[in-house]
Design a protein around this motif. Structure first.
Motif, mmCIF file in Angstrom:
data_model
loop_
_atom_site.group_PDB
_atom_site.id
_atom_site.type_symbol
_atom_site.label_atom_id
_atom_site.label_comp_id
_atom_site.label_asym_id
_atom_site.label_seq_id
_atom_site.Cartn_x
_atom_site.Cartn_y
_atom_site.Cartn_z
ATOM 1 N N LYS A 77 60.133 50.305 -6.845
ATOM 2 C CA LYS A 77 61.267 51.163 -7.208
ATOM 3 C C LYS A 77 62.025 51.770 -6.027
ATOM 4 O O LYS A 77 63.044 52.422 -6.231
ATOM 5 C CB LYS A 77 60.786 52.292 -8.122
ATOM 6 C CG LYS A 77 60.163 51.750 -9.391
ATOM 7 C CD LYS A 77 59.926 52.806 -10.444
ATOM 8 C CE LYS A 77 59.555 52.115 -11.750
ATOM 9 N NZ LYS A 77 59.159 53.048 -12.794
ATOM 10 N N CYS A 78 61.537 51.583 -4.836
ATOM 11 C CA CYS A 78 62.185 52.244 -3.697
ATOM 12 C C CYS A 78 62.482 51.288 -2.545
ATOM 13 O O CYS A 78 63.491 51.447 -1.838
ATOM 14 C CB CYS A 78 61.306 53.376 -3.158
ATOM 15 S SG CYS A 78 60.434 54.337 -4.419
ATOM 16 N N CYS A 81 65.879 49.544 -1.317
ATOM 17 C CA CYS A 81 66.877 50.314 -0.572
ATOM 18 C C CYS A 81 66.314 50.901 0.719
ATOM 19 O O CYS A 81 66.929 50.805 1.772
ATOM 20 C CB CYS A 81 67.425 51.443 -1.435
ATOM 21 S SG CYS A 81 68.419 50.848 -2.822
ATOM 22 N N HIS A 82 65.147 51.527 0.623
ATOM 23 C CA HIS A 82 64.640 52.276 1.784
ATOM 24 C C HIS A 82 63.784 51.432 2.724
ATOM 25 O O HIS A 82 63.300 51.943 3.730
ATOM 26 C CB HIS A 82 63.844 53.494 1.315
ATOM 27 C CG HIS A 82 64.694 54.549 0.664
ATOM 28 N ND1 HIS A 82 65.588 55.322 1.370
ATOM 29 C CD2 HIS A 82 64.812 54.938 -0.628
ATOM 30 C CE1 HIS A 82 66.209 56.159 0.532
ATOM 31 N NE2 HIS A 82 65.762 55.937 -0.687
ATOM 32 N N GLY A 91 73.194 51.883 4.117
ATOM 33 C CA GLY A 91 73.527 52.625 2.905
ATOM 34 C C GLY A 91 72.400 53.465 2.351
ATOM 35 O O GLY A 91 72.603 54.233 1.422
ATOM 36 N N PRO A 93 69.009 55.977 3.606
ATOM 37 C CA PRO A 93 68.390 56.574 4.794
ATOM 38 C C PRO A 93 66.933 56.149 4.995
ATOM 39 O O PRO A 93 66.236 55.799 4.045
ATOM 40 C CB PRO A 93 68.464 58.089 4.487
ATOM 41 C CG PRO A 93 68.562 58.184 3.004
ATOM 42 C CD PRO A 93 69.274 56.953 2.540
ATOM 43 N N LEU A 95 63.143 57.029 5.544
ATOM 44 C CA LEU A 95 62.362 58.137 4.977
ATOM 45 C C LEU A 95 61.279 58.609 5.934
ATOM 46 O O LEU A 95 60.801 59.735 5.831
ATOM 47 C CB LEU A 95 61.727 57.708 3.648
ATOM 48 C CG LEU A 95 62.707 57.257 2.551
ATOM 49 C CD1 LEU A 95 61.937 56.848 1.295
ATOM 50 C CD2 LEU A 95 63.718 58.345 2.241
ATOM 51 N N TRP A 113 61.729 67.264 7.437
ATOM 52 C CA TRP A 113 61.616 68.155 6.282
ATOM 53 C C TRP A 113 60.484 69.172 6.459
ATOM 54 O O TRP A 113 59.366 68.804 6.813
ATOM 55 C CB TRP A 113 61.385 67.361 4.992
ATOM 56 C CG TRP A 113 62.544 66.494 4.596
ATOM 57 C CD1 TRP A 113 63.508 65.974 5.421
ATOM 58 C CD2 TRP A 113 62.854 66.041 3.281
ATOM 59 N NE1 TRP A 113 64.404 65.221 4.680
ATOM 60 C CE2 TRP A 113 64.019 65.249 3.368
ATOM 61 C CE3 TRP A 113 62.253 66.202 2.032
ATOM 62 C CZ2 TRP A 113 64.599 64.633 2.259
ATOM 63 C CZ3 TRP A 113 62.828 65.589 0.924
ATOM 64 C CH2 TRP A 113 63.989 64.820 1.040
ATOM 65 N N LEU A 119 60.145 66.988 -1.190
ATOM 66 C CA LEU A 119 60.096 65.545 -1.453
ATOM 67 C C LEU A 119 59.806 65.299 -2.936
ATOM 68 O O LEU A 119 60.491 64.508 -3.591
ATOM 69 C CB LEU A 119 59.028 64.897 -0.560
ATOM 70 C CG LEU A 119 58.833 63.386 -0.713
ATOM 71 C CD1 LEU A 119 60.136 62.632 -0.463
ATOM 72 C CD2 LEU A 119 57.738 62.897 0.245
ATOM 73 N N TYR A 122 62.930 66.456 -4.967
ATOM 74 C CA TYR A 122 64.132 65.615 -4.844
ATOM 75 C C TYR A 122 63.928 64.260 -5.515
ATOM 76 O O TYR A 122 64.797 63.778 -6.246
ATOM 77 C CB TYR A 122 64.514 65.439 -3.376
ATOM 78 C CG TYR A 122 65.771 64.614 -3.193
ATOM 79 C CD1 TYR A 122 67.010 65.108 -3.571
ATOM 80 C CD2 TYR A 122 65.714 63.328 -2.651
ATOM 81 C CE1 TYR A 122 68.164 64.350 -3.419
ATOM 82 C CE2 TYR A 122 66.860 62.570 -2.492
ATOM 83 C CZ TYR A 122 68.082 63.081 -2.878
ATOM 84 O OH TYR A 122 69.224 62.325 -2.725
ATOM 85 N N MET A 127 65.957 60.443 -7.611
ATOM 86 C CA MET A 127 65.685 59.069 -7.186
ATOM 87 C C MET A 127 65.004 58.276 -8.302
ATOM 88 O O MET A 127 64.249 58.847 -9.065
ATOM 89 C CB MET A 127 64.795 59.063 -5.940
ATOM 90 C CG MET A 127 65.546 59.421 -4.668
ATOM 91 S SD MET A 127 66.723 58.145 -4.184
ATOM 92 C CE MET A 127 68.209 59.105 -3.922
ATOM 93 N N PRO A 129 68.618 56.342 -7.291
ATOM 94 C CA PRO A 129 69.967 56.787 -7.655
ATOM 95 C C PRO A 129 70.518 56.127 -8.915
ATOM 96 O O PRO A 129 71.365 56.704 -9.587
ATOM 97 C CB PRO A 129 70.819 56.389 -6.441
ATOM 98 C CG PRO A 129 69.867 56.224 -5.323
ATOM 99 C CD PRO A 129 68.567 55.777 -5.924
ATOM 100 N N THR B 81 74.712 51.788 -2.845
ATOM 101 C CA THR B 81 73.346 52.287 -2.982
ATOM 102 C C THR B 81 73.250 53.620 -3.704
ATOM 103 O O THR B 81 72.207 53.953 -4.248
ATOM 104 C CB THR B 81 72.693 52.423 -1.592
ATOM 105 O OG1 THR B 81 73.581 53.151 -0.754
ATOM 106 C CG2 THR B 81 72.404 51.065 -0.987
ATOM 107 N N ARG B 275 66.416 69.744 -1.196
ATOM 108 C CA ARG B 275 66.764 68.723 -0.204
ATOM 109 C C ARG B 275 68.109 69.029 0.464
ATOM 110 O O ARG B 275 68.275 68.820 1.669
ATOM 111 C CB ARG B 275 66.803 67.368 -0.914
ATOM 112 C CG ARG B 275 67.167 66.199 -0.019
ATOM 113 C CD ARG B 275 68.633 65.863 -0.198
ATOM 114 N NE ARG B 275 68.924 64.576 0.413
ATOM 115 C CZ ARG B 275 70.063 63.947 0.311
ATOM 116 N NH1 ARG B 275 71.042 64.459 -0.389
ATOM 117 N NH2 ARG B 275 70.256 62.796 0.900
ATOM 118 N N SER B 279 66.925 68.889 4.385
ATOM 119 C CA SER B 279 67.312 67.617 4.989
ATOM 120 C C SER B 279 68.792 67.602 5.359
ATOM 121 O O SER B 279 69.179 67.078 6.399
ATOM 122 C CB SER B 279 67.021 66.486 3.997
ATOM 123 O OG SER B 279 67.575 65.277 4.444
#
Lengths: 182, 423
Positions: A77-78, A81-82, A91, A93, A95, A113, A119, A122, A127, A129, B81, B275, B279
């Motif tokens: 699921k992540c 992108c990451h 596009g 960031p 982590l 952070w 985390l 958020y 997430m 998105p 994204t 966040r 951040s």
């Protein structure tokens, strides 16, 4: 609803009764509100709706997860992108990794952070998105543990739950100067 | 040129005393302008076509002239994204006055604009209160309201000018995350009083109903001061991209805390450290530490005309104009330089509400055709003076993009081309 409000307005218009409730605490001597239309609600009614997780762990849900369990969630699921290792991509960031003291600095969950609660908070609210709030609380614990583990903040089998999460020490915990009182 | 028509120069490179904006001596200056540029259309005037046939009738919701279709926001493309995320910027260089039309107010979304049905929307105050309360949109419409003109500026506004090389862009691209509107709504203090904040309370956390559930923490002292729940923007229900049906409005503070699509205020004893206040929206210093909760926007001004990518088509009199604002009170003074900061002259500031609102400034300028560097420098009622770029840059890590309020420099070439420069 409509009935209640109509009646309230009539009462106010007639000047018969002030509907405001006398305040205790901060506004003891402030005049009661001439209009007071809020409907009482209980914290229990807000249990599924209030997503705010505080650094002290307040409002963290039941459940738990480890990085070992979170790897599958993350890859599914992540990672698209990451990046497979949290290194980020165009596009999206990074982590983990990075440092505040390189030029330019690389600010990530791991390097920047101050609190682990942020985390969890958020990821649960925002997430991924394309489908925010689609992860179960267990999945959020698991993937939070995984991201923290990728940066070396916790061990692979460290059990993250509402008691252990607030105690996690983030590397940049002392990096912020609170100027809210200025 | 006789002395009566001689403009009264007040600083280097052609700046003229602001009193010449007010009608004194304008005849002489006006004729200078006319002599050099106007009169291009000389010849017989004829009656135009639109004066010979009836035009369109009234409409339900107005739209700009098709001939003003260039006056629009500078909107970024869609994000692959982060769907719905991004910004659009107010075309500052195409507007005069101080109020931003609703369709041109800047936008910053973190997960798109939610399509909220106000009948289904709930706004809840809970946490450290005697009685948690839920309000409908209709409920809030029944409360006493206040109307105030306030600027709103994104904390990242003008961050483009923190990068090493000045970009050849315009005022909207650099400074367009800035708008100003009349906001009408219910004071938050009224609703907090109804819920009864307890003695342990010190902060509020505000959360939106967008897909990102954007949240920010705000000290209770500010929440009880001038914060409102805005329901109207320039007199009409606030636009979806500004938070319809309701947004928090936190005057003078970085735009991000004026949480849109407001659905939750939780009264707490400490900030949530969301966040977007850890951040993001924290200001990195040279030593690697960061300032957190840097809420008020610093004193700032920008010349919107002439400005980046414009071209001066004639020598002679031009009005230098722009906007100034501060999160620390009101603008007291705006100075203009046409010689890169060597000499300065006071600009005229239009009357009107000045507290936490945009101020419009103007000054006549005689352009001789020689290269010039135009700058404006604002001072506010708390005696803050807008810094130069070098001193601002020295105060932060070179990667910091937040709270940039340094003096803007526009260079004018001998050909009349206006360009963003660092000077």
């Amino acid at each position: 609803m409509f009935m209640r409000k109509s009646v309230s307005m009539l009462v106010i218009a007639a000047g018969v009764v002030t509907l405001g409730v006398a305040s205790i605490g901060f506004a003891a001597d402030a005049p009661a509100n001439p209009v007071a239309l809020g409907s009482p609600i209980t914290e229990a009614q807000l249990a599924d709706w209030d997503l705010i997780v505080a650094p002290d762990g307040h409002n963290l849900p039941e459940g738990n997860g480890t990085a070992a369990q979170g790897q599958a969630v993350y890859q599914q699921k992540c990672a698209a992108c990451h990046g497979a290792g949290g290194e980020g991509a165009s596009g999206s960031p990074a982590l983990v990794g990075g440092s505040v003291s390189t030029t330019p600095p690389l600010l990530t969950v791991g390097s920047y952070w101050p609190y682990a609660s942020t985390l969890f908070d958020y990821v649960r609210r925002a997430m991924p998105p394309t489908a925010p709030k689609s992860l179960s609380n267990t999945e959020v614990y698991q993937v939070t543990a995984y991201v923290l583990h990728l940066h070396g903040v916790i061990a692979e089998n460290f059990v993250l739950d509402k008691n252990t999460l607030p105690a996690v020490q983030m590397p940049n915990r002392e990096g912020f100067i609170d100027v809210s009182a200025n | 040129m006789d002395t009566k028509n001689n403009p009264e120069y007040v600083a280097g490179n052609g700046l003229i005393h602001r009193r010449h904006l007010l009608g004194l001596g304008l005849a002489g200056i006006g004729s200078m302008a006319a002599g050099s540029a106007l009169g291009a259309d000389a010849g017989m005037l004829s009656i135009p076509a639109w004066s010979k046939a009836p035009g369109n009738g009234p409409s339900e919701y107005g739209a700009p002239s098709p001939f003003a279709a260039n006056v629009k926001r500078l909107a970024g493309g869609p994000s692959a994204t982060a769907p719905g995320s991004g910004v659009s910027r107010t075309p500052l260089h195409l507007l005069r006055g101080t109020i931003t039309p609703n369709s041109l107010h800047f936008e910053r979304h973190h997960s798109g604009v939610p399509a909220i049905d106000p009948a289904q929307h709930r706004f809840v105050i809970h946490g450290l209160v005697r009685q948690a309360l839920s309000f409908s949109y209709e409920d809030l419409l029944a409360y006493p309201m206040v109307s105030q003109i306030y600027f709103l500026e994104c904390s990242g506004n003008s961050g483009a000018n923190t990068v090493a090389t000045a970009g050849d862009t315009n005022a909207a691209a650099i400074h367009g995350l800035l708008s100003c509107a009349e906001w009408t709504g219910v004071r938050l203090s009224t609703l907090l009083a109804e819920a009864g904040v307890t003695d342990a309370a010190a902060w509020i956390t505000a959360t939106g109903a967008d897909a990102a559930s954007m949240g920010r923490s705000i000290p209770l002292s500010k929440a009880l001061d001038d914060v409102m729940i805005a329901l109207y923007q320039n007199g009409e229900p606030i636009r979806p991209e500004q938070g319809y049906p309701m947004r928090l409005f936190v005057p003078g503070w970085e735009g991000n805390v004026s949480v849109k699509w407001l659905t939750q205020i939780k009264v707490t004893d400490a900030p949530a450290h969301f966040r977007d206040e850890t951040s993001k929206y924290t200001d990195l210093l040279p030593d690697g530490k960061s300032l957190q909760f840097t809420y008020p926007m610093g004193v700032k001004s920008v010349i919107t005309s002439p400005s980046g990518q414009m071209k001066l088509l004639r020598q002679g009199i031009h009005e230098i104009t722009g906007v100034a604002w501060t999160g620390h009170g009101a603008i007291r003074r705006v100075e203009i330089s046409a010689d890169g900061g060597r000499t300065w002259a006071d600009a005229h500031i239009e009357a009107g509400q000045q507290h936490l609102a945009l101020a419009r400034f103007r000054l006549p300028w005689q352009w001789s055709g020689a290269p010039a560097i135009l700058q404006s420098r604002a001072t506010d009622s708390s005696n803050n003076v807008q810094p130069g770029r070098d001193s601002w840059m020295a105060a932060y890590n070179s990667a910091n993009r937040y709270h940039y309020n340094a003096i803007q420099s526009w260079s004018v070439s001998a050909q009349g081309d206006v360009k963003n420069v660092y000077a």
